[in-house]
Scaffold this motif. Structure first.
Motif, PDB file in Angstrom:
ATOM      1  N   ALA A 104       0.838  -1.201   0.000  1.00 54.25           N
ATOM      2  CA  ALA A 104       0.000   0.000   0.000  1.00 54.25           C
ATOM      3  C   ALA A 104       0.876   1.255   0.000  1.00 54.25           C
ATOM      4  O   ALA A 104       0.538   2.265  -0.615  1.00 54.25           O
ATOM      5  CB  ALA A 104      -0.922  -0.010   1.209  1.00 54.25           C
ATOM      6  N   GLY A 107       2.805   1.207  -3.508  1.00 58.16           N
ATOM      7  CA  GLY A 107       1.792   1.350  -4.548  1.00 58.16           C
ATOM      8  C   GLY A 107       2.040   0.476  -5.762  1.00 58.16           C
ATOM      9  O   GLY A 107       2.914  -0.395  -5.774  1.00 58.16           O
ATOM     10  N   THR A 108       1.243   0.716  -6.785  1.00 63.84           N
ATOM     11  CA  THR A 108       1.246  -0.151  -7.964  1.00 63.84           C
ATOM     12  C   THR A 108       1.281   0.694  -9.231  1.00 63.84           C
ATOM     13  O   THR A 108       1.148   1.916  -9.171  1.00 63.84           O
ATOM     14  CB  THR A 108      -0.038  -0.995  -7.980  1.00 63.84           C
ATOM     15  N   ALA A 135      -8.727  -3.747   4.853  1.00 66.25           N
ATOM     16  CA  ALA A 135      -8.801  -2.547   4.023  1.00 66.25           C
ATOM     17  C   ALA A 135      -8.464  -1.333   4.878  1.00 66.25           C
ATOM     18  O   ALA A 135      -7.704  -0.451   4.473  1.00 66.25           O
ATOM     19  CB  ALA A 135     -10.187  -2.414   3.406  1.00 66.25           C
ATOM     20  N   ASN A 139      -5.159   0.684   4.563  1.00 64.42           N
ATOM     21  CA  ASN A 139      -5.596   1.901   3.869  1.00 64.42           C
ATOM     22  C   ASN A 139      -5.796   1.675   2.383  1.00 64.42           C
ATOM     23  O   ASN A 139      -5.310   2.445   1.555  1.00 64.42           O
ATOM     24  CB  ASN A 139      -4.595   3.029   4.077  1.00 64.42           C
ATOM     25  N   LEU A 140      -6.497   0.638   2.053  1.00 60.10           N
ATOM     26  CA  LEU A 140      -6.712   0.333   0.641  1.00 60.10           C
ATOM     27  C   LEU A 140      -8.200   0.335   0.304  1.00 60.10           C
ATOM     28  O   LEU A 140      -9.031  -0.058   1.118  1.00 60.10           O
ATOM     29  CB  LEU A 140      -6.125  -1.042   0.305  1.00 60.10           C
ATOM     30  N   SER A 162      -7.665   0.996  -9.530  1.00 58.15           N
ATOM     31  CA  SER A 162      -6.306   0.731  -9.085  1.00 58.15           C
ATOM     32  C   SER A 162      -5.304   1.542  -9.893  1.00 58.15           C
ATOM     33  O   SER A 162      -4.371   2.136  -9.351  1.00 58.15           O
ATOM     34  CB  SER A 162      -6.012  -0.765  -9.207  1.00 58.15           C
ATOM     35  N   LEU A 167      -2.841   2.195  -6.470  1.00 57.62           N
ATOM     36  CA  LEU A 167      -2.950   1.365  -5.270  1.00 57.62           C
ATOM     37  C   LEU A 167      -3.629   0.058  -5.649  1.00 57.62           C
ATOM     38  O   LEU A 167      -4.493   0.044  -6.523  1.00 57.62           O
ATOM     39  CB  LEU A 167      -3.847   2.047  -4.221  1.00 57.62           C
ATOM     40  N   VAL A 169      -6.431  -2.714  -5.266  1.00 54.21           N
ATOM     41  CA  VAL A 169      -7.819  -2.607  -4.796  1.00 54.21           C
ATOM     42  C   VAL A 169      -8.273  -3.979  -4.310  1.00 54.21           C
ATOM     43  O   VAL A 169      -8.027  -4.998  -4.966  1.00 54.21           O
ATOM     44  CB  VAL A 169      -8.737  -2.100  -5.926  1.00 54.21           C
ATOM     45  N   LEU A 220       0.183   7.707   0.422  1.00 52.96           N
ATOM     46  CA  LEU A 220      -0.914   6.749   0.604  1.00 52.96           C
ATOM     47  C   LEU A 220      -2.155   7.452   1.160  1.00 52.96           C
ATOM     48  O   LEU A 220      -3.263   7.293   0.652  1.00 52.96           O
ATOM     49  CB  LEU A 220      -0.463   5.611   1.537  1.00 52.96           C
ATOM     50  N   VAL A 224      -5.816   7.771  -0.475  1.00 55.77           N
ATOM     51  CA  VAL A 224      -7.034   7.271   0.170  1.00 55.77           C
ATOM     52  C   VAL A 224      -8.106   8.361   0.165  1.00 55.77           C
ATOM     53  O   VAL A 224      -9.296   8.090  -0.006  1.00 55.77           O
ATOM     54  CB  VAL A 224      -6.750   6.808   1.613  1.00 55.77           C
TER      55      VAL A 224
END
Ligand code: SF4
Lengths: 563, 197
Positions: A104, A107-108, A135, A139-140, A162, A167, A169, A220, A224
């Motif tokens: 998280a 990230g992605t 979640a 924090n996703l 995402s 992030l 999901v 992050l 969010v």
């Protein structure tokens, strides 16, 4: 061709929730997926596994050795720009959580979806933890489908979300959304998709040393916040009706509310908020909702996840109306819901009488014999258990032997007449807990672990047992498959599914390489010889591993008995 | 809109309950009805009780509460008894009468209730009960594995759900492995005749 890659936009198929997730992912251009099987998530991996064997699917899939590895595979694929997915049962998320929380932060890139399938009522599990808290912990963003169509729609949307937020999901299902079939309208499959990624080295982004992690944590929280804005206007959060009694529900509980409203014909009297984008919660939407009603009933299985949030929010904006649910005693935190329970709660708060159906008097029914699941007739595990018992009896150890066990079909060794399963925590716990018992007692310890579970999380505990000189006998029940979840392959298998050609990692080699000195292999169907081996190793007062090798008979029949 | 209908299938792991409920669900979908089918996967499939439901009329929830099953299709008489609390006075009960002994009975931990006696009990309380030897019909059709399709035939035969036998037969042809199609079609006909005769 696999039915899930027939490109029939507009066509309806009766899909399981799990199949709908796969279809949604394919429509979104999924390129890399990895999973460890676990009920109720297994059909996702099973379908992806079959699909990966078809060139048209343009998909890489692997059964990884455990959920942590699977999530790492998917995370890296995403960092290289590809769309990726991993799926697991709820307790699998515990194994992968070390990855999850830091993922998280960093990230992605390519859209990444993490499916967690919870099991309220523990149909096939050792606990009923509520993974919605993951979640919040990580924090996703999280989406929760209530039925198969939504499962497809949400999965597809989750990839977009995402990529926008950079992030992963979370899609959270439960047994009753994963294992329910319903008509699903298919969308188009992508004409082209990226299947080869390119990783750009950016250590300031991907290596969370403290200096980087501090920055990424801030990022992050900003993301969010953006996710929350998305939740405000998400099509998955919708209000029906404008009555003064508010009902908020998500997941399969929303289905029961929907049915109740229809059956009671109370559409006019309620405002029904179906929450599908369930974390971060849509703050403004919830405030508007609270303002529009004079009480709210929160209908959610397991923990008061939405209920508590709603209470905090109501307090913050000083709306003082009753918020009913778990704390008020309308619902339990235990087990999955029964629709009658939901109907009763709604009828109660609306002051409606519900007339129950007319049921005949069944008090004369006798007490019925139970029908618990059991090991198949001829299952090799039975033979191994009997041989161990035979050897222990001959040595006079039986009364004081402890049998730590593990997760698989063989856990059913708990039941009579075998009754050789004494202590269990989680995947791989047989090995670590044997160590603990050997330190704490002078009892004989014989523990059981399956081949797939051994690879999942038995190996590091075995190294520990060698190094710390623990004293027990570990029996590896090597049936050449992951039987309980539907016969998925694992690295040790001799008996492969058709077309599966991957290098084998023999358990015997691994055990020896871990440093175990007493290692024996038996064919449990050879009863006398097996008892002899167990007698020998159990008489020795040190760590030993016996590999009982014989394929699961169900699987053996299925793959045509070819070894 | 069609009325709400809740159909409960129950049987023992390995009897093919899931195939029966799925075939029915697919046929209903193709007829344009809203439908949900729930299935049991996992541990119970190792010889435990396997239940599935087919929910019609726009119901979204997959579980049937006590007293709310409109139709019970049971593959095994002990499981019929176990499922009775789910039924109401008017429930259609379609039941096989051939027992599969649970291992708790085989081990002598408990006794198996006398099927003849208890089927009579059921018939007394539930007037829409059809109980018969589905196994012998399946054998007659060519495979005892087709008990599920015999019972599906009986379900369609009782006329409680708006679907044509022809449509179901078409789906049996399409969705069952070619080498078992003939036996299953015959099983379907035999089940159908059991109720309509
Ligand atoms: S599925 Fe295989 S391993 Fe599991 S109980 Fe049956 S024979 Fe044994």
């Amino acid at each position: 061709m696999h039915p899930l890659i027939t490109d029939n936009p507009g066509k309806k198929m009766l899909l399981l929730g799990n199949e709908a997730i796969v279809r949604g992912a394919l429509e979104a251009g999924l390129a890399v997926a990895a999973a460890y099987p676990g009920t109720p998530s297994s059909e996702i991996g099973n379908n992806l596994f079959q699909l990966a064997g078809e060139p048209e699917a343009r998909l890489y899939f692997e059964f990884s050795t455990n959920e942590k590895v699977a999530m790492e595979v998917a995370a890296a694929a995403s960092a290289a720009g590809l769309r990726s997915l991993t799926c697991m049962k709820h307790v699998g998320m515990n194994v992968a959580s070390d990855v999850l929380i830091t993922l998280a932060y960093i990230g992605t890139k390519g859209g990444m979806v993490i499916v967690t399938a919870d099991d309220p009522s523990m149909h096939s599990s050792q606990n009923e933890q509520d993974n919605r808290y993951y979640a919040r912990l990580a924090n996703l963003p999280m989406l929760e489908p209530a039925g198969p169509q939504e499962a497809r729609d949400m999965t597809k949307a989750a990839f977009e979300l995402s990529e926008e937020l950079e992030l992963p999901v979370i899609i959270r299902t439960t047994t009753r959304t994963s294992h329910v079939r319903g008509p699903v309208e298919l969308g188009p499959l992508p004409v082209t998709k990226q299947t080869l990624g390119e990783f750009e080295r950016t250590p300031g982004r991907w290596v969370p040393v403290p200096g980087v992690a501090r920055v990424r944590h801030k990022v992050l929280l900003e993301q969010v916040e953006k996710a929350q804005k998305k939740a405000e206007s998400s099509v998955f959060n919708r209000i029906g009706g404008s009555g003064k009694t508010g009902i908020l529900a998500s997941g399969v509980a929303a289905c029961y509310v929907h049915d109740t409203i229809m059956e009671l014909g109370c559409e006019e009297r309620v405002s029904f908020l179906r929450l599908g984008f369930t974390y971060p919660q849509p703050r403004e939407l919830l405030i508007e909702f609270l303002k529009s009603v004079d009480k709210v009933l929160v209908v959610e299985e397991l923990e008061p996840f939405q209920e508590d949030t709603l209470k905090v929010l109501a307090n913050e904006v000083k709306i003082n109306i009753p918020i009913l649910g778990k704390a008020s005693g309308h619902f339990s935190r235990l087990y999955e819901f029964d629709p009658a329970m939901v109907k009763k709660a709604i009828a109660d708060i609306l002051g409606l009488e519900t007339k129950g159906p007319k049921v005949p008097d069944l008090s004369r029914l006798p007490e019925l014999p139970m029908r618990p699941p059991s090991l198949c007739q001829g299952c090799p595990h039975r033979e191994t258990y009997n041989a161990v018992k035979g050897a222990l009896d001959l040595l006079g150890y039986t009364p004081r032997t402890i049998y730590p066990t593990d997760i698989g079909c063989y856990t059913l060794g708990l039941l009579p007449p075998i009754q050789m399963a004494d202590y269990l925590l989680c995947m791989g716990s047989s090995v670590g807990t044997s160590a603990g018992f050997s330190v704490a007692t002078d009892q004989k310890i014989v523990s059981f672990i399956g081949d797939s579970t051994f690879f999942h999380s038995g190996i590091s505990s075995l190294v520990n047992a060698v190094h710390n000189e623990h004293n027990f006998c570990l029996v590896v029940l090597d049936n050449s498959t992951t039987a309980m979840t539907g016969h998925q392959p694992n690295p040790g298998i001799k008996l492969s599914p058709p077309g599966y050609e991957k290098p084998r990692v023999p358990i015997e080699d691994v055990v020896k390489a871990c440093g175990v000195k007493v290692v024996r292999k038996v064919n449990p169907y050879k009863k006398e010889a097996t008892i002899e081996v167990f007698k020998e190793v159990l008489a020795e007062d040190r760590l030993s591993v016996v590999i009982a090798e014989a394929p699961c008979i169900l699987y053996y029949k299925r793959v045509g008995g070819k070894g | 809109m069609m009325a709400f209908q809740r159909i409960l299938f129950t049987g023992v792991g390995g009897q093919g309950t899931l195939l029966a409920s799925r075939l029915l669900g697919e046929t209903m979908m193709e007829e344009g009805f809203p439908v949900r089918v729930s299935e049991v996967h996992g541990m119970a499939q190792r010889g435990g009780v396997v239940e599935s439901t087919v929910m019609l009329g726009g119901l979204e929830g997959p579980i049937i509460s006590n007293g709310e099953a409109d139709i019970l299709v049971s593959f095994e008489p002990l499981e019929t008894l176990r499922a009775l609390p789910k039924c109401h006075e008017g429930t259609w009960i379609i039941s096989n009468i051939i027992p599969i002994q649970p291992f708790t009975v085989r081990l002598g931990q408990s006794g198996y209730p006398d099927p003849g006696k208890w089927i009579a009990f059921i018939k007394q309380l539930f007037k829409n009960t059809v109980a018969f030897n589905a196994e012998s019909l399946a054998r007659q059709a060519g495979t005892t594995r087709a008990v599920n399709i015999v019972l599906l035939g009986a379900l369609i035969g009782c006329g409680a759900i708006p679907v044509s036998p022809e449509h179901l037969k078409r789906n049996i042809k399409e969705k069952i492995k070619p080498k078992f199609v003939d036996a299953n079609l015959k099983a379907f006909e035999l089940g159908l005749a059991q109720v309509t005769k």
